[in-house]
Write a protein that holds these residues in place. Structure first.
Motif, PDB file in Angstrom:
ATOM      1  N   GLY A  41       0.786  -1.229   0.000  1.00 43.69           N
ATOM      2  CA  GLY A  41       0.000   0.000   0.000  1.00 43.69           C
ATOM      3  C   GLY A  41       0.813   1.271   0.000  1.00 43.69           C
ATOM      4  O   GLY A  41       0.278   2.362   0.218  1.00 43.69           O
ATOM      5  N   LYS A  42       2.100   1.144  -0.237  1.00 45.39           N
ATOM      6  CA  LYS A  42       2.976   2.320  -0.212  1.00 45.39           C
ATOM      7  C   LYS A  42       3.612   2.548  -1.582  1.00 45.39           C
ATOM      8  O   LYS A  42       3.667   1.648  -2.411  1.00 45.39           O
ATOM      9  N   GLU A  43       4.125   3.747  -1.752  1.00 40.82           N
ATOM     10  CA  GLU A  43       4.868   4.041  -2.974  1.00 40.82           C
ATOM     11  C   GLU A  43       6.303   3.539  -2.835  1.00 40.82           C
ATOM     12  O   GLU A  43       6.822   3.345  -1.735  1.00 40.82           O
ATOM     13  N   ARG A  44       6.918   3.355  -3.985  1.00 36.86           N
ATOM     14  CA  ARG A  44       8.324   2.952  -3.977  1.00 36.86           C
ATOM     15  C   ARG A  44       9.173   4.060  -3.352  1.00 36.86           C
ATOM     16  O   ARG A  44       8.950   5.239  -3.595  1.00 36.86           O
ATOM     17  N   GLU A  45      10.156   3.646  -2.543  1.00 40.31           N
ATOM     18  CA  GLU A  45      10.996   4.633  -1.889  1.00 40.31           C
ATOM     19  C   GLU A  45      12.461   4.226  -1.981  1.00 40.31           C
ATOM     20  O   GLU A  45      12.806   3.033  -2.026  1.00 40.31           O
ATOM     21  N   PHE A  46      13.298   5.228  -1.980  1.00 43.77           N
ATOM     22  CA  PHE A  46      14.738   5.033  -2.007  1.00 43.77           C
ATOM     23  C   PHE A  46      15.224   4.451  -0.689  1.00 43.77           C
ATOM     24  O   PHE A  46      14.734   4.849   0.381  1.00 43.77           O
ATOM     25  N   VAL A  47      16.174   3.537  -0.772  1.00 43.27           N
ATOM     26  CA  VAL A  47      16.775   2.952   0.434  1.00 43.27           C
ATOM     27  C   VAL A  47      18.260   3.331   0.534  1.00 43.27           C
ATOM     28  O   VAL A  47      18.689   3.889   1.534  1.00 43.27           O
ATOM     29  N   ALA A  48      19.024   3.014  -0.509  1.00 42.59           N
ATOM     30  CA  ALA A  48      20.465   3.277  -0.469  1.00 42.59           C
ATOM     31  C   ALA A  48      21.033   3.282  -1.880  1.00 42.59           C
ATOM     32  O   ALA A  48      20.453   2.703  -2.794  1.00 42.59           O
ATOM     33  N   ALA A  49      22.181   3.941  -2.041  1.00 40.37           N
ATOM     34  CA  ALA A  49      22.873   3.968  -3.323  1.00 40.37           C
ATOM     35  C   ALA A  49      24.369   3.959  -3.087  1.00 40.37           C
ATOM     36  O   ALA A  49      24.847   4.343  -2.010  1.00 40.37           O
ATOM     37  N   ILE A  50      25.094   3.530  -4.107  1.00 40.63           N
ATOM     38  CA  ILE A  50      26.555   3.459  -3.995  1.00 40.63           C
ATOM     39  C   ILE A  50      27.182   3.838  -5.325  1.00 40.63           C
ATOM     40  O   ILE A  50      26.698   3.454  -6.397  1.00 40.63           O
ATOM     41  N   GLY A  51      28.272   4.606  -5.254  1.00 44.79           N
ATOM     42  CA  GLY A  51      28.987   4.992  -6.446  1.00 44.79           C
ATOM     43  C   GLY A  51      29.832   3.852  -6.979  1.00 44.79           C
ATOM     44  O   GLY A  51      29.955   2.795  -6.367  1.00 44.79           O
ATOM     45  N   TRP A  52      30.455   4.081  -8.153  1.00 45.98           N
ATOM     46  CA  TRP A  52      31.129   2.992  -8.846  1.00 45.98           C
ATOM     47  C   TRP A  52      32.263   2.391  -8.034  1.00 45.98           C
ATOM     48  O   TRP A  52      32.516   1.189  -8.086  1.00 45.98           O
ATOM     49  N   SER A  53      32.972   3.204  -7.265  1.00 48.62           N
ATOM     50  CA  SER A  53      34.116   2.691  -6.505  1.00 48.62           C
ATOM     51  C   SER A  53      33.746   2.255  -5.098  1.00 48.62           C
ATOM     52  O   SER A  53      34.558   1.653  -4.400  1.00 48.62           O
ATOM     53  N   GLY A  54      32.534   2.562  -4.688  1.00 46.57           N
ATOM     54  CA  GLY A  54      32.122   2.267  -3.325  1.00 46.57           C
ATOM     55  C   GLY A  54      32.462   3.378  -2.352  1.00 46.57           C
ATOM     56  O   GLY A  54      32.100   3.304  -1.178  1.00 46.57           O
ATOM     57  N   GLY A  55      33.139   4.412  -2.840  1.00 46.46           N
ATOM     58  CA  GLY A  55      33.532   5.495  -1.958  1.00 46.46           C
ATOM     59  C   GLY A  55      32.404   6.431  -1.594  1.00 46.46           C
ATOM     60  O   GLY A  55      32.463   7.131  -0.582  1.00 46.46           O
ATOM     61  N   ALA A  56      31.382   6.477  -2.427  1.00 44.37           N
ATOM     62  CA  ALA A  56      30.228   7.345  -2.171  1.00 44.37           C
ATOM     63  C   ALA A  56      29.021   6.477  -1.880  1.00 44.37           C
ATOM     64  O   ALA A  56      28.711   5.557  -2.646  1.00 44.37           O
ATOM     65  N   THR A  57      28.356   6.762  -0.775  1.00 42.66           N
ATOM     66  CA  THR A  57      27.138   6.037  -0.434  1.00 42.66           C
ATOM     67  C   THR A  57      26.103   7.022   0.086  1.00 42.66           C
ATOM     68  O   THR A  57      26.449   8.081   0.622  1.00 42.66           O
ATOM     69  N   VAL A 107      20.965  10.456  -6.797  1.00 39.12           N
ATOM     70  CA  VAL A 107      20.912   9.001  -6.663  1.00 39.12           C
ATOM     71  C   VAL A 107      19.667   8.519  -5.952  1.00 39.12           C
ATOM     72  O   VAL A 107      19.372   7.325  -5.985  1.00 39.12           O
ATOM     73  N   GLN A 108      18.945   9.427  -5.274  1.00 40.15           N
ATOM     74  CA  GLN A 108      17.734   9.033  -4.582  1.00 40.15           C
ATOM     75  C   GLN A 108      16.511   9.012  -5.493  1.00 40.15           C
ATOM     76  O   GLN A 108      15.444   8.570  -5.069  1.00 40.15           O
ATOM     77  N   SER A 109      16.690   9.488  -6.725  1.00 31.26           N
ATOM     78  CA  SER A 109      15.564   9.537  -7.655  1.00 31.26           C
ATOM     79  C   SER A 109      15.502   8.271  -8.501  1.00 31.26           C
ATOM     80  O   SER A 109      16.443   7.930  -9.212  1.00 31.26           O
ATOM     81  N   ALA A 110      14.358   7.587  -8.447  1.00 28.10           N
ATOM     82  CA  ALA A 110      14.180   6.366  -9.233  1.00 28.10           C
ATOM     83  C   ALA A 110      14.274   6.647 -10.727  1.00 28.10           C
ATOM     84  O   ALA A 110      14.636   5.769 -11.516  1.00 28.10           O
ATOM     85  N   ASP A 111      13.970   7.869 -11.130  1.00 30.56           N
ATOM     86  CA  ASP A 111      13.996   8.227 -12.550  1.00 30.56           C
ATOM     87  C   ASP A 111      15.396   8.146 -13.149  1.00 30.56           C
ATOM     88  O   ASP A 111      15.545   8.058 -14.366  1.00 30.56           O
ATOM     89  N   GLU A 112      16.424   8.171 -12.309  1.00 25.20           N
ATOM     90  CA  GLU A 112      17.797   8.167 -12.806  1.00 25.20           C
ATOM     91  C   GLU A 112      18.304   6.757 -13.118  1.00 25.20           C
ATOM     92  O   GLU A 112      19.381   6.604 -13.667  1.00 25.20           O
ATOM     93  N   TYR A 113      17.533   5.751 -12.777  1.00 27.75           N
ATOM     94  CA  TYR A 113      17.957   4.362 -12.974  1.00 27.75           C
ATOM     95  C   TYR A 113      17.202   3.757 -14.165  1.00 27.75           C
ATOM     96  O   TYR A 113      15.982   3.925 -14.290  1.00 27.75           O
TER      97      TYR A 113
END
Length: 126
Positions: A41-57, A107-113
């Motif tokens: 019953g909820k909308e999709r929501e952002f949980v976590a993201a990680i950059g290519w090297s793992g240095g950015a989360t 990275v929190q926007s689903a539209d970017e994936y």
């Protein structure tokens, strides 16, 4: 190209699970990867993201300090370690990849994936 999420299940509140997202068909080692969830019953929501090297989360405020995202580019796999799970964490968890950019932005926007896995069910009982 496929993103295969696994590791979901039924766990009691306070428990832990580790989700995996394995990519096949192409490599995403240069791209941002993310986890999203959609509860009943909820909308999709952002949980976590990680950059290519793992240095950015990045994390949603609701999971900060309890969830950890990581990646193994040699295995083309992203992980989500979930600790201290709460009943409101019950949802289908999906992994996603942004194949069009190699920089860390919105990275929190689903539209970017542009690639999405089928999801894995996580149920947290109280």
């Amino acid at each position: 190209v496929q993103l295969q999420a696994s590791g979901g299940g039924l766990v009691q509140a306070g428990g832990s699970l580790r989700l995996s997202c394995a990519a096949s068909g192409r490599t995403f080692s240069s791209n941002v990867m993310g986890w999203f969830r959609q509860g009943p019953g909820k909308e999709r929501e952002f949980v976590a993201a990680i950059g290519w090297s793992g240095g950015a989360t990045s994390y949603a405020d609701s999971v900060k300090g309890r969830f950890t995202i990581s990646r193994d580019n040699a295995k083309n796999t992203v992980y989500l370690q979930m600790n201290s799970l709460k009943p409101e964490g019950t949802a289908v968890y999906c992994c996603a990849a942004d194949s069009r950019r190699n920089y860390y932005y919105r990275v929190q926007s689903a539209d970017e994936y542009d690639y999405w896995g089928q999801g894995t069910q996580v149920t947290v009982s109280s």
